[in-house]
Write a protein that holds these residues in place. Structure first.
Motif, PDB file in Angstrom:
ATOM      1  N   ARG A 269      47.149  38.501  51.741  1.00  0.00           N
ATOM      2  CA  ARG A 269      46.627  37.139  51.642  1.00  0.00           C
ATOM      3  C   ARG A 269      47.396  36.215  52.588  1.00  0.00           C
TER       4      ARG A 269
ATOM      5  N   GLU B 246      49.424  40.189  47.967  1.00  0.00           N
ATOM      6  CA  GLU B 246      49.961  38.873  48.344  1.00  0.00           C
ATOM      7  C   GLU B 246      50.332  38.822  49.821  1.00  0.00           C
TER       8      GLU B 246
ATOM      9  N   PRO C 146      55.516  36.280  49.498  1.00  0.00           N
ATOM     10  CA  PRO C 146      54.634  37.279  48.883  1.00  0.00           C
ATOM     11  C   PRO C 146      55.404  38.550  48.558  1.00  0.00           C
TER      12      PRO C 146
END
Length: 247
Positions: free
Chosen positions: A17, A14, A9
């Motif tokens: 997540r 990101e 990421p």
């Protein structure tokens, strides 16, 4: 040793997540999959670690062999303490180390891809909005949510009473009625006996009701924690489960 492959990421969203996926995996290992996790952490085996992956899958395995590892490593040797502690204390300890590992992985990505002060602060705030694994496993996350809801309701009631001083007498009467209902409820539960041990209901203990026979049980008597109960749609006590299993 990352179940998510070579994915790295690069943005705050990101990384967050990635954090949520790994967190969900480790919570699953310590709650819904706790029996399988417990069995895999055999103290007779070598140093074992609990890994959580972005795909929300967990794994108990040996640490990475490469030095330095591709990612920060989780706590080493979690299996050695399993039989020397109460299960709930051991799970709580693993949960604390898992929280620390999640933060280290997230900020490793932040350092690697050059997050500035604002990015790091935003990432931390996003992660901090979620209960920690420790809070979920010990049930304190649910307790905090109830306390927050209670505080909010109390503030709303106080605000309403301040805005309508003429109705303060009626409000006081309603509060007295509510207190009477709470006392009646406590008295009703006070007569409830645990279907396993036969002891009385206590307000500071976690209880669970069987959806089949409608008997109440201490969570500790049927080995159900508040965290596990959140994931049970229909609870059947050991007696009812055995009856269903017979041909």
């Amino acid at each position: 040793m990352d179940g998510g492959g070579q994915y790295n990421p690069r943005t705050v969203e990101e990384v967050f997540r990635d954090f949520k996926g790994r967190r969900a995996a480790m919570i699953k290992a310590l709650t819904t999959d706790v029996e399988e996790f417990y069995q895999q952490c055999d103290p007779e085996k070598e140093n074992l670690c609990l890994y959580g992956y972005p795909s929300e899958q967990w794994e108990v395995n040996l640490p990475a062999e490469e030095v330095p590892p591709e990612l920060p490593e989780p706590a080493l040797g979690i299996n050695f303490a399993r039989d020397g502690m109460q299960e709930k204390d051991w799970l709580s300890l693993v949960a604390v180390h898992s929280d620390a590992w999640l933060l280290s992985v997230a900020f490793y990505f932040g350092a690697r891809f050059g997050f500035d002060k604002a990015d790091r602060k935003r990432l931390f705030n996003m992660m901090n909005e979620l209960p920690t694994i420790f809070e979920v496993v010990t049930g304190s996350a649910k307790k905090q949510a109830k306390e927050k809801s209670s505080t909010t309701n109390h503030s709303n009631s106080k605000s309403k009473s301040n805005s309508k001083p003429k109705n303060s007498r009626a409000l006081q009467q309603k509060e007295e009625e509510d207190e009477g209902l709470e006392e009646e409820e406590d008295e009703e539960h006070g007569d409830t006996l645990c279907g396993a041990c036969g002891e009385n209901y206590a307000a500071d203990e976690f209880w669970i009701c069987c959806d089949v026979c409608e008997k109440w049980f201490h969570g500790k008597c049927v080995k159900i924690t508040p965290a596990r109960a959140e994931h049970i749609k229909q609870y059947k006590c050991p007696s009812c489960s055995n009856k269903r299993a017979r041909p």
